[in-house]
Write a protein that holds these residues in place. Structure first.
Motif, PDB file in Angstrom:
ATOM      1  N   ALA A  88      31.714 -29.470  -6.957  1.00 41.43           N
ATOM      2  CA  ALA A  88      30.914 -28.244  -7.034  1.00 41.43           C
ATOM      3  C   ALA A  88      31.818 -27.024  -7.201  1.00 41.43           C
ATOM      4  CB  ALA A  88      30.053 -28.102  -5.781  1.00 41.43           C
ATOM      5  N   GLU A 186      27.916 -20.776  -1.261  1.00 41.76           N
ATOM      6  CA  GLU A 186      26.741 -19.916  -1.084  1.00 41.76           C
ATOM      7  C   GLU A 186      27.092 -18.446  -1.275  1.00 41.76           C
ATOM      8  OE1 GLU A 186      23.279 -18.902   2.253  1.00 41.76           O
ATOM      9  OE2 GLU A 186      24.566 -20.668   2.493  1.00 41.76           O
ATOM     10  N   THR A 189      27.593 -17.958  -5.167  1.00 39.94           N
ATOM     11  CA  THR A 189      26.463 -18.217  -6.069  1.00 39.94           C
ATOM     12  C   THR A 189      25.141 -17.662  -5.579  1.00 39.94           C
ATOM     13  OG1 THR A 189      25.878 -20.340  -5.040  1.00 39.94           O
ATOM     14  CG2 THR A 189      27.587 -20.366  -6.762  1.00 39.94           C
ATOM     15  N   ARG A 191      23.327 -19.379  -3.672  1.00 41.24           N
ATOM     16  CA  ARG A 191      22.545 -20.596  -3.470  1.00 41.24           C
ATOM     17  C   ARG A 191      23.205 -21.420  -2.368  1.00 41.24           C
ATOM     18  NH1 ARG A 191      22.672 -22.862  -9.508  1.00 41.24           N
ATOM     19  NH2 ARG A 191      21.224 -24.456  -8.711  1.00 41.24           N
ATOM     20  N   TRP A 193      24.709 -24.592  -0.319  1.00 42.95           N
ATOM     21  CA  TRP A 193      25.444 -25.769  -0.774  1.00 42.95           C
ATOM     22  C   TRP A 193      24.469 -26.867  -1.150  1.00 42.95           C
ATOM     23  CZ3 TRP A 193      25.211 -30.675   1.287  1.00 42.95           C
ATOM     24  CH2 TRP A 193      26.143 -31.597   0.786  1.00 42.95           C
ATOM     25  N   ASP A 195      21.379 -26.714  -2.257  1.00 37.72           N
ATOM     26  CA  ASP A 195      20.689 -26.442  -3.520  1.00 37.72           C
ATOM     27  C   ASP A 195      21.650 -26.576  -4.699  1.00 37.72           C
ATOM     28  OD1 ASP A 195      18.513 -25.350  -5.242  1.00 37.72           O
ATOM     29  OD2 ASP A 195      19.915 -23.686  -5.454  1.00 37.72           O
ATOM     30  N   PHE A 196      22.842 -26.018  -4.559  1.00 38.53           N
ATOM     31  CA  PHE A 196      23.796 -26.045  -5.667  1.00 38.53           C
ATOM     32  C   PHE A 196      24.229 -27.473  -5.985  1.00 38.53           C
ATOM     33  CE2 PHE A 196      27.880 -25.677  -7.781  1.00 38.53           C
ATOM     34  CZ  PHE A 196      27.662 -24.636  -8.677  1.00 38.53           C
ATOM     35  N   GLU A 200      23.310 -28.897  -9.532  1.00 42.00           N
ATOM     36  CA  GLU A 200      24.440 -28.790 -10.462  1.00 42.00           C
ATOM     37  C   GLU A 200      25.348 -30.013 -10.474  1.00 42.00           C
ATOM     38  OE1 GLU A 200      24.302 -26.395 -12.504  1.00 42.00           O
ATOM     39  OE2 GLU A 200      22.718 -25.310 -11.466  1.00 42.00           O
TER      40      GLU A 200
END
Length: 498
Positions: A88, A186, A189, A191, A193, A195-196, A200
């Motif tokens: 990530a 977070e 972005t 967002r 962790w 969700d990302f 992604e």
């Protein structure tokens, strides 16, 4: 999150072309080993030259329930999730939003370590490679065996954890700095962790049944339940029993290892890794440059020979990269990581020069099955004669259990050193409750041992991490205490007991 680590043992191998296809009779042998060990279920994924050659499950998802493990059954995978957090971050590096050697405080100005100098100097790369100066498993009690603090608040508490060594001088496995990495995602972005990583990494990577939250895992019907041998004198003794899957570890540390993946998901992940970030269907998850960064050994790990029949696993060199262990086995390069939470363990092995990836997951704490199958497969693809790793690990575990029971018996036989010191100065003995320690009777909550390649002594219990019979201590001078300005948060008195 917290069972860590017999899974990072180096694999033995000769540097020679990979053999085609899994070993003959593999499916029958895995099932025979599963029954022999009494493990509820196991799943295996094998990728060769960009193709899935095996993705299969054996056994049941939960003892007492007939539902079978299949290639889509998700298992909790513990600290193998650290590589997903690194991936990530690699995506953000490719996007130009961060750099591996950016100072953490450049993206999180409020972040503090105990030592103000370390606060100023620690980089994103440092968060991932276990060289911060924190002791083995430091801070795990923020989320083990339970924890309700938010991730950001938990990160703030790191300002009160004293270092065990000077900065960048020693290797000591930790989970808490991966928690920091998750919070940094977070901050950068906007967002979480969860969700990302879900959007992604997992979804873009084609790992469609994989989950990054407890709720998503619980909502998945085809999921493995955790099991452990908890009815005997010590953990690991007796027969497997289902554990309560709702008794979760603290969510703050999910970036250190809270993913659940199936054999099919793991096959996708193996393809992405062996493809240096290329997606199986076209495009890239991360660049080849970032793939190289993640596989580059950064922190040297001390080498202690593995005991007895496991001695051939001892590497010539051992390093930790960005979410991966980088080692050798008889001249072959091994990229690997293990993971474990209560009742579920995982081991992932990449053989880059043979273009082969192996992943094994078990929904119990039966390390002999997990590591035995993983190393058996690695030997096959490396052209090494069968060394019966399941039997070797079984023997090792029996010796460890016998030693643990003997130590427990000796402790019970010894008179307690409590009570009045004299007739004139009688005073009550302190009462130690789980999770609380006194100066006369230290106690730690069950399950807060962080296991990894950081210890070759088999842990009594596990945490997010590599399940490995390893022991890597690090002791040197302490850094200076923080300034009053850096002590802006209430003191956290949670310290991992090691």
């Amino acid at each position: 999150m917290i069972l860590r680590h017999l899974l990072a043992l180096p694999l033995l191998a000769l540097a020679m072309p990979a053999l085609a296809d899994p070993p003959a009779g593999l499916e029958a042998r895995v099932e025979a080993l599963r029954k022999q060990t009494g493990a509820p279920g196991i799943a295996v994924a094998i990728v060769e030259h960009g193709k899935t050659t095996l993705a299969k499950g054996w056994g049941v998802r939960k003892l007492g329930d007939p539902a079978k493990v299949d290639a889509d059954t998700i298992f909790q995978t513990g600290s193998t999730g650290k590589a997903f957090t690194a991936a990530a971050l690699a995506i953000l590096v490719d996007q130009g939003k961060i750099g591996w050697d950016d100072k953490v405080i450049d993206h999180m100005p409020w972040f503090r370590m105990y030592d103000p100098w370390v606060t100023r100097e620690i980089t994103i790369r440092d968060l991932l490679v276990h060289r911060s100066g924190l002791g083995l498993g430091a801070g795990d009690l923020l989320f083990v065996p339970r924890g309700s603090l938010s991730r950001k608040e938990s990160v703030k508490r790191l300002a009160y954890i004293k270092p065990a060594t000077s900065f960048r001088s020693n290797y000591a496995y930790d989970n808490v700095l991966y928690m920091v990495a998750g919070q940094l995602i977070e901050e950068v972005t906007g967002r979480t962790w969860e969700d990302f990583v879900t959007a992604e990494v997992l979804k873009r990577g084609g790992m469609n049944s994989a989950t990054a939250t407890y709720e998503a895992r619980w909502a998945t019907p085809d999921r493995a339940f955790p099991h452990a041998r908890i009815g005997g004198a010590v953990r690991g003794d007796g027969v497997n029993q289902p554990l309560n899957e709702r008794e979760e570890l603290g969510r703050a540390a999910a970036p250190a290892g809270n993913l659940a993946l199936s054999a099919n998901d793991l096959a996708q992940w193996l393809k992405i890794q062996l493809g240096h970030g290329a997606l199986p269907g076209g495009g890239r998850l991360f660049s080849e440059a970032q793939a190289a960064e993640m596989w580059k050994g950064v922190t040297v790990q001390p080498i202690t020979s593995y005991p007895g029949s496991l001695a051939p696993l001892t590497p010539k060199f051992s390093t930790y990269g960005l979410g991966w262990e980088v080692e050798d086995y008889r001249g072959a390069r091994i990229i690997s990581h293990g993971g474990g939470v209560f009742g579920s363990i995982t081991h992932i092995i990449l053989l880059p020069d043979q273009d082969v990836g192996i992943a094994v997951v078990v929904n119990s704490e039966d390390i002999a099955l997990l590591r035995g199958v993983a190393h058996m497969l690695a030997d096959h693809y490396l052209g090494v004669p069968d060394q019966d790793w399941p039997a070797r690990f079984g023997e090792f575990m029996e010796q460890r259990l016998a030693g643990g029971k003997a130590a427990l018996s000796a402790a019970k036989a010894a008179p307690a050193k409590v009570g009045p010191r004299s007739r004139s100065s009688a005073m009550p003995a302190p009462i130690a409750t789980p999770g609380m320690a006194t100066s006369r009777s230290p106690a730690a909550p069950t399950g807060c041992a962080s296991t990894s390649r950081a210890r070759r002594a088999w842990p009594a219990s596990w945490s997010i991490g590599n399940t490995t019979p390893s022991s890597r201590a690090s002791t040197t001078r302490r850094s200076s205490p923080p300034t009053s300005a850096s002590r802006s948060m209430p003191t956290a008195r949670c310290r991992a007991s090691r």
